[in-house]
Design a protein around this motif. Structure first.
Motif, PDB file in Angstrom:
ATOM      1  N   SER A 280      43.767  39.655  42.404  1.00  0.00           N
ATOM      2  CA  SER A 280      42.712  40.061  43.331  1.00  0.00           C
ATOM      3  C   SER A 280      42.134  38.825  44.006  1.00  0.00           C
ATOM      4  O   SER A 280      42.022  37.755  43.393  1.00  0.00           O
ATOM      5  CB  SER A 280      41.603  40.794  42.574  1.00  0.00           C
ATOM      6  N   VAL A 282      39.121  38.655  44.805  1.00  0.00           N
ATOM      7  CA  VAL A 282      37.696  38.670  44.454  1.00  0.00           C
ATOM      8  C   VAL A 282      37.419  37.735  43.274  1.00  0.00           C
ATOM      9  O   VAL A 282      38.183  37.698  42.308  1.00  0.00           O
ATOM     10  CB  VAL A 282      37.258  40.101  44.097  1.00  0.00           C
ATOM     11  N   ASP A 283      36.327  36.993  43.362  1.00  0.00           N
ATOM     12  CA  ASP A 283      35.862  36.176  42.239  1.00  0.00           C
ATOM     13  C   ASP A 283      35.046  37.087  41.325  1.00  0.00           C
ATOM     14  O   ASP A 283      33.825  37.171  41.433  1.00  0.00           O
ATOM     15  CB  ASP A 283      35.015  35.008  42.750  1.00  0.00           C
ATOM     16  N   PHE A 284      35.751  37.775  40.437  1.00  0.00           N
ATOM     17  CA  PHE A 284      35.099  38.749  39.558  1.00  0.00           C
ATOM     18  C   PHE A 284      34.570  38.043  38.311  1.00  0.00           C
ATOM     19  O   PHE A 284      35.239  37.134  37.790  1.00  0.00           O
ATOM     20  CB  PHE A 284      36.130  39.828  39.163  1.00  0.00           C
ATOM     21  N   PRO A 285      33.392  38.364  37.826  1.00  0.00           N
ATOM     22  CA  PRO A 285      32.480  39.431  38.243  1.00  0.00           C
ATOM     23  C   PRO A 285      31.450  39.016  39.285  1.00  0.00           C
ATOM     24  O   PRO A 285      30.549  39.793  39.606  1.00  0.00           O
ATOM     25  CB  PRO A 285      31.786  39.790  36.929  1.00  0.00           C
ATOM     26  N   ASN A 286      31.582  37.783  39.829  1.00  0.00           N
ATOM     27  CA  ASN A 286      30.616  37.299  40.827  1.00  0.00           C
ATOM     28  C   ASN A 286      31.044  37.776  42.213  1.00  0.00           C
ATOM     29  O   ASN A 286      31.445  36.987  43.068  1.00  0.00           O
ATOM     30  CB  ASN A 286      30.538  35.771  40.773  1.00  0.00           C
ATOM     31  N   VAL A 287      30.937  39.066  42.440  1.00  0.00           N
ATOM     32  CA  VAL A 287      31.506  39.684  43.630  1.00  0.00           C
ATOM     33  C   VAL A 287      30.578  39.509  44.835  1.00  0.00           C
ATOM     34  O   VAL A 287      29.385  39.836  44.760  1.00  0.00           O
ATOM     35  CB  VAL A 287      31.771  41.184  43.393  1.00  0.00           C
ATOM     36  N   ASP A 288      31.132  39.007  45.923  1.00  0.00           N
ATOM     37  CA  ASP A 288      30.420  38.923  47.203  1.00  0.00           C
ATOM     38  C   ASP A 288      30.655  40.242  47.935  1.00  0.00           C
ATOM     39  O   ASP A 288      31.687  40.434  48.584  1.00  0.00           O
ATOM     40  CB  ASP A 288      30.955  37.746  48.015  1.00  0.00           C
ATOM     41  N   LEU A 289      29.697  41.159  47.827  1.00  0.00           N
ATOM     42  CA  LEU A 289      29.881  42.498  48.388  1.00  0.00           C
ATOM     43  C   LEU A 289      29.846  42.507  49.918  1.00  0.00           C
ATOM     44  O   LEU A 289      30.347  43.451  50.533  1.00  0.00           O
ATOM     45  CB  LEU A 289      28.824  43.454  47.833  1.00  0.00           C
ATOM     46  N   TYR A 292      33.505  41.590  50.324  1.00  0.00           N
ATOM     47  CA  TYR A 292      34.404  42.567  49.680  1.00  0.00           C
ATOM     48  C   TYR A 292      33.634  43.860  49.382  1.00  0.00           C
ATOM     49  O   TYR A 292      33.406  44.212  48.219  1.00  0.00           O
ATOM     50  CB  TYR A 292      34.972  41.981  48.388  1.00  0.00           C
ATOM     51  N   MET A 295      34.487  46.735  46.735  1.00  0.00           N
ATOM     52  CA  MET A 295      34.322  46.528  45.296  1.00  0.00           C
ATOM     53  C   MET A 295      33.141  47.312  44.737  1.00  0.00           C
ATOM     54  O   MET A 295      33.052  47.518  43.523  1.00  0.00           O
ATOM     55  CB  MET A 295      34.157  45.041  44.985  1.00  0.00           C
ATOM     56  N   SER A 296      32.243  47.756  45.603  1.00  0.00           N
ATOM     57  CA  SER A 296      31.134  48.585  45.127  1.00  0.00           C
ATOM     58  C   SER A 296      31.635  49.934  44.627  1.00  0.00           C
ATOM     59  O   SER A 296      30.908  50.653  43.937  1.00  0.00           O
ATOM     60  CB  SER A 296      30.110  48.799  46.246  1.00  0.00           C
TER      61      SER A 296
END
Length: 347
Positions: A280, A282-289, A292, A295-296
């Motif tokens: 992915s 995405v830098d999970f769990p530091n998600v930039d909503l 991205y 991801m919500s």
């Protein structure tokens, strides 16, 4: 057929329109914007070459490449609709959406019927209590038994925020005794980790350790490959395997220490921004909503895996794994059931 990016680059070369404008035109038309609405946007904006941009909008709107891309997008949208529908239906079972089931290891037939074939994760207890490894394995034991053996580890991971997909860059051979000392004395770290990807290179060096492992449950595995296809994970508190999915069904067994596993259902793949292979963006769990927003729509499930417990991670389920202590784990994929789906994975 040329790639989308190649076509846009050639369009820039042929028309003099900058790449970001070519991409803006293509993406907006692909996603349903009309040439008329885009003309108004360009007219109201500050672009210098408005006439050329407007002409390009109307040219691309009738380009057969765009029509082919729209057909492909429609097919993808239909599949995403089906995935979303299946996800909503599966969520009617609490074990899928809000609560990971934990139970004593069932018979293999029941496991296949209730979990393997249902694509449903589960935590199992009592499946490998008979292993000598359950009593023996710890860093001191590794140092005593195979301390002089040189093993391959991932080293230098902390310098790269995409260390998982770039893991071949960080291979290093080190005596097991020295690695054990690092693990015990180095504190919390994600810089060094002996993972399943290192096992093939160290198969002979680790052979003696795998005499301490055996069958899982009653007949879960192919008897001839129990020693050969058991994979070791060993590292300090703080090691993290980034968000990804596997191309096989997996069983992860926690022998020593604890791990936190975060799971995201496979049906939610349209929301996970799968940008490369099984990873992915995405830098999970530091998600930039803002970057991205889809991801919500994911529903992560967290579980702490304690010593003596195993977790079944179905193929395609996204997961991230973090060691909460010095940790030793074993994984296997050689179930007595079909599990070679990776052979036709798109690459």
């Amino acid at each position: 057929m040329q790639s989308h990016v190649t076509q846009l680059r050639q369009s820039e070369a042929n028309s003099g329109i900058e790449y970001h404008w070519c991409k803006w035109i293509f993406d907006n038309l692909l996603n349903g914007s009309t040439p008329e609405s885009m003309e108004k946007t360009i007219t109201a904006g500050t672009a210098k070459n408005k006439s050329a941009l407007i002409a390009e909008v109307y040219r691309v709107a009738n380009d057969p490449y765009l029509q082919a891309a729209k057909e492909m997008k429609l097919t993808q949208d239909k599949r995403n609709w089906l995935l979303d529908t299946c996800d909503k239906l599966a969520a009617l079972d609490q074990r899928y959406s809000t609560r990971l089931e934990k139970r004593a290891v069932p018979t293999f037939d029941e496991f296949v019927r209730e979990y393997y074939s249902k694509h449903l994760p589960v935590v199992l207890t009592g499946g490998f209590d008979h292993w000598p490894a359950r009593e023996k394995w710890n860093p001191d034991y590794f140092s005593q038994v195979v301390g002089e053996k040189e093993v391959e580890v991932q080293f230098g991971r902390a310098q790269d925020n995409q260390y998982e997909r770039n893991s071949p860059r960080y291979k290093k051979r080190i005596p097991m005794r020295d690695f054990c000392r690092l693990v015990v004395e180095g504190g919390t770290s994600n810089d060094y980790y002996l993972t399943a990807n290192n096992n093939q290179s160290s198969s002979q060096e680790l052979k003696e350790l795998f005499e301490d492992v055996g069958e899982f449950g009653d007949g879960y595995r192919l008897a001839e490959s129990v020693k050969r296809r058991s994979h070791l994970w060993f590292g300090p508190k703080g090691t993290c395997t980034q968000l990804h999915h596997d191309l096989t069904n997996n069983m992860l067994l926690q022998v020593y220490g604890r791990k936190k596993i975060t799971l995201i259902p496979a049906f939610q793949v349209p929301n996970v921004y799968n940008d490369s292979h099984v990873y992915s963006a995405v830098d999970f769990p530091n998600v930039d909503l803002e970057r991205y927003p889809k991801m919500s729509g994911v529903t992560p499930l967290e579980v702490i895996l304690n010593p003596g417990e195993a977790i079944f991670i179905p193929i395609g389920w996204w997961h991230q794994v973090e060691s909460l202590d010095i940790s030793i784990s074993v994984s296997f994929t050689d179930f007595r059931a079909k599990n070679n789906f990776f052979s036709n994975f798109p690459r």
